[in-house]
Design a protein around this motif. Sequence first.
Motif, PDB file in Angstrom:
ATOM      1  N   PHE A  65      -9.316  40.612 135.336  1.00 52.40           N
ATOM      2  CA  PHE A  65     -10.460  40.868 134.620  1.00 52.40           C
ATOM      3  C   PHE A  65     -10.308  41.749 133.574  1.00 52.40           C
ATOM      4  CE2 PHE A  65     -13.580  44.469 134.020  1.00 52.40           C
ATOM      5  CZ  PHE A  65     -14.710  43.825 134.279  1.00 52.40           C
ATOM      6  N   TRP A  68      -9.871  38.655 130.808  1.00 53.29           N
ATOM      7  CA  TRP A  68     -10.982  37.766 130.643  1.00 53.29           C
ATOM      8  C   TRP A  68     -12.359  38.646 130.458  1.00 53.29           C
ATOM      9  CZ3 TRP A  68     -10.598  32.626 129.900  1.00 53.29           C
ATOM     10  CH2 TRP A  68      -9.187  32.018 130.437  1.00 53.29           C
ATOM     11  N   GLU A  71     -14.504  37.349 127.681  1.00 55.77           N
ATOM     12  CA  GLU A  71     -15.233  35.985 128.182  1.00 55.77           C
ATOM     13  C   GLU A  71     -16.337  36.291 129.293  1.00 55.77           C
ATOM     14  OE1 GLU A  71     -12.495  36.069 127.047  1.00 55.77           O
ATOM     15  OE2 GLU A  71     -12.443  34.629 125.588  1.00 55.77           O
ATOM     16  N   LEU A  72     -16.157  37.132 130.381  1.00 55.13           N
ATOM     17  CA  LEU A  72     -16.946  37.343 131.351  1.00 55.13           C
ATOM     18  C   LEU A  72     -18.072  37.956 130.823  1.00 55.13           C
ATOM     19  CD1 LEU A  72     -14.124  38.842 133.768  1.00 55.13           C
ATOM     20  CD2 LEU A  72     -15.509  36.726 134.014  1.00 55.13           C
TER      21      LEU A  72
END
Length: 289
Positions: A65, A68, A71-72
Amino acid sequence: MSSDLLRQLLHNQLVWSILLIVGVVLARYLLSQMFKNSSWARQDIRRRIHMVHNFGNLVMVVGLFAIWVSELRDFALSIAAFSVAIVIALRDVVQCLVGGIYQASMRSFTIGDWVRIGDQFGEVIDNNWLSTTLLEIDPHGLGNGYTGTTLYVPNSVFFSQSVKNLNFMRRYIEHTFSIVRESKGQNPFVVKQFITDRVLQYCESFKDVAERYCKLIENRMGVELASTEPKIEFRTSDIGHDVLTITLFCPREAATEIEQKVTEDFYRFWYGNTGSNTEAGQAATPVKN
């Protein structure tokens, strides 16, 4: 050229993700092997391996988490229109996750405990955030215990089904069984003293241990249990047959054997030779049919 490639790799989230996953899996494997080769008790080894697996999974999820997150965030903004569909699709996963947190906070069982979850009965061999793994135990196969079947129970069932911790049943249980005989005009109570003497004889070898174990359960659970003395009672069935019901507090492994011996004595009283009238409690002479 090589420095540019290295810089690109260092900023590549996929590379960091692979390194994180490989590192966590490798560390989890090495720790598990170290625990398996240790001299600790089998129950302690299983608990430590279980803790390592859960902690490794947590580190992996948090690390991915963190890698990313940007991007998330962009991805979440781009799929705002589909948020309702995603929530519905992940509903079961969220329920399992919340159920796992609920069980961990309640501490209703731990690794190695015997539990009944709804209609499922078994020994807990693994418990993670999404599911609980049971090694099935047949509650009626008292002499054998394990059936060899592995049950995977989603944690969401903790909100809809009751959880019973049956860890004290591992040694002693309250075993109840019935013997049904067609009524032929005889008084069934003539066999009561004979069967009572037989049951007391079979329970004599573990009577003191059973009383101490019953006191231990009462002290730990804060409740007062019924007496460990065997209970013998008669009733009639819906079709008029005589039903002899026997309840005794005995070792789990001995329950089936005692049941078979008492059943054999019962039918020998009515149809066979009990040995002597004194052995039958001199209450009545065995009836030949």
